[in-house]
Design an enzyme around this catalytic site. Structure first.
Site, short mmCIF file in Angstrom:
data_model
loop_
_atom_site.label_atom_id
_atom_site.label_comp_id
_atom_site.label_asym_id
_atom_site.label_seq_id
_atom_site.Cartn_x
_atom_site.Cartn_y
_atom_site.Cartn_z
CB VAL A 150 -0.93 -0.03 1.14
CG1 VAL A 150 -1.85 1.14 1.20
CG2 VAL A 150 -1.50 -1.24 1.60
CG ASP A 151 4.65 3.31 2.70
OD1 ASP A 151 4.35 4.34 2.32
OD2 ASP A 151 5.23 2.67 3.47
#
Ligand code: ADP
Length: 178
Positions: A39-40
């Site tokens: 996600v990051d």
């Protein structure tokens, strides 16, 4: 699936967190706040390089805490970077740290008077937290927060694949029945 707790809506959806139009999206960040995989990485790619530039000014973030930045090229105005724990075997305070990451993210949303926030399933990717157990912690923490706070009023859990969504739906149903 959608439920209501104290006039706030909790919604489960399958999708990509970077595309959410909520006031803030939550990032499953690491302590450096300087980007990573999962996600990051997706959030940094979608937000553009200004996000990393702002993150560099924050001096990192300890596990169980969260920090807020602007959203830059994202549809969301803010990104709340929450650092969940790496999961070992469940005896190293993982549940408390995961609850704390959710609570701190909610505190920041409330402090910034945000009406809507989208969360990924923090710690359930590279950090290895079992999905159903993580979902129980997320729902319990959100419910507890909503008992004493009137905002945010829309909390969307954005699950990346069908299996993650099904697990969250099952856990939420069990949670409501308990
Ligand atoms: P962590 O390091 O906290 O485990 P990850 O990014 O590896 O964070 O994974 C957290 C969860 O987010 C996983 O369940 C993963 O499948 C999911 N995920 C990965 N990319 C996205 C995305 N673009 N939107 C929503 N969820 C995502």
């Amino acid at each position: 699936m959608q439920i209501e707790i104290n006039r706030a809506v909790i919604e489960l959806a399958q999708g990509d967190i970077t595309e959410q139009d909520t006031d803030a999206i939550v990032n499953a960040a690491n302590e450096s706040l300087l980007g990573g995989g999962g996600v990051d990485g997706a959030i940094h790619r979608a937000a553009g390089p200004q996000l990393l530039a702002e993150c560099r000014t924050l001096g990192g973030c300890v596990t169980g805490d969260a920090k807020i930045t602007r959203g830059y090229k994202l549809r969301a105005k803010y990104v709340i970077h929450a650092v969940g724990p790496v999961y070992y075997d469940g005896t190293r305070g993982e549940a408390e740290l995961l609850a704390s990451a959710y609570r701190r993210a909610l505190d920041l949303a409330h402090a910034h008077q945000l009406a809507s926030v989208a969360f990924p399933a923090i710690s359930t990717g590279v950090y290895g937290y079992p999905m159903a157990a993580a979902a129980r912690v997320a729902f319990a923490t959100i419910r507890e927060f909503l008992q004493t706070h009137a905002a945010p009023t829309l909390l969307r859990m954005v699950l990346y694949d069908a299996r993650a969504l099904q697990t969250h739906e099952r856990v939420l149903q069990e949670f409501l029945a308990a």
